[in-house]
Design a protein around this motif. Structure first.
Motif, PDB file in Angstrom:
ATOM      1  N   SER A  43      24.517 -10.393 -46.945  1.00  0.00           N
ATOM      2  CA  SER A  43      24.100 -10.105 -48.322  1.00  0.00           C
ATOM      3  C   SER A  43      22.741 -10.737 -48.627  1.00  0.00           C
ATOM      4  CB  SER A  43      25.140 -10.605 -49.320  1.00  0.00           C
ATOM      5  OG  SER A  43      26.307  -9.844 -49.208  1.00  0.00           O
TER       6      SER A  43
ATOM      7  N   ILE B 174      24.719  -5.242 -54.931  1.00  0.00           N
ATOM      8  CA  ILE B 174      24.436  -3.867 -54.510  1.00  0.00           C
ATOM      9  C   ILE B 174      24.499  -2.882 -55.675  1.00  0.00           C
ATOM     10  CG2 ILE B 174      25.088  -4.302 -52.121  1.00  0.00           C
ATOM     11  CD1 ILE B 174      27.618  -2.689 -52.600  1.00  0.00           C
TER      12      ILE B 174
ATOM     13  N   ALA C 164      24.732  -3.043 -46.065  1.00  0.00           N
ATOM     14  CA  ALA C 164      25.931  -2.878 -46.890  1.00  0.00           C
ATOM     15  C   ALA C 164      27.094  -2.385 -46.032  1.00  0.00           C
ATOM     16  CB  ALA C 164      25.667  -1.918 -48.043  1.00  0.00           C
TER      17      ALA C 164
END
Length: 174
Positions: free
Chosen positions: A78, A129, A154
């Protein structure tokens, strides 16, 4: 939002991430991550406590260590996603999962605390996201000497967790 139902192309990630990206089911990646949060946290919460420190082989991690590893890796992926989405072109280093494990004692944590940490990390990933502009999804950067797109990262987040939970189900609970 960008077309988040299309899998990343091979040009968006290195081949060593195939296992994780291929583990992700078809659908919108945001929805998949949200559903995986629900199903994984429920699955982990239903684990018998006596299995939490079980290893299926002497050189394998315990279930607690697997949960900690999933959260650690999601944090790293992330972070990479954030940097690349924001246009940072600085090459990002790799990490050695085994070296990380040498410097943490997940078995000293309760199963409940490790699950809560996993949930917090996934919620933070989802918040990140969901905030991305359409143009951010196609941005590419370098991580671990591999060109990666935001979308591919992702998918790696989702697939990495799915991959390890499958291993827990197949090897630890069989």
């Amino acid at each position: 939002m960008s077309n988040l139902t299309e899998r990343p192309s091979k040009e968006e990630y290195g081949g060593h991430f195939d296992t994780y990206i291929n583990a992700v089911p078809e659908g919108n990646i945001v929805d998949i991550l949200a559903e995986d949060l629900k199903s994984t946290s429920e699955f982990l919460s239903d684990l018998p406590l006596e299995k939490a420190e079980y290893r299926y082989a002497a050189d394998k991690w315990t279930i607690k260590e697997v949960i900690g590893h999933i959260a650690d890796t999601e944090r790293i992926m992330s972070y990479r996603l954030l940097r690349i989405a924001r246009g940072d072109s600085t090459p990002l280093p790799g990490f050695d999962q085994d070296e990380y494990m040498k410097h943490v004692n997940f078995n000293a944590s309760s199963l409940t605390d490790l699950i809560a940490d996993y949930i917090a990390v996934r919620k933070a990933t989802l918040t990140l996201i969901q905030s991305l502009a359409d143009e951010a999804w196609g941005r590419k950067g370098t991580a671990s000497n591999t060109v990666m797109s935001v979308k591919a990262l992702a998918y790696v987040v989702a697939g990495h967790g799915i991959h390890h939970i499958r291993i827990v189900k197949d090897k630890y609970l069989a």
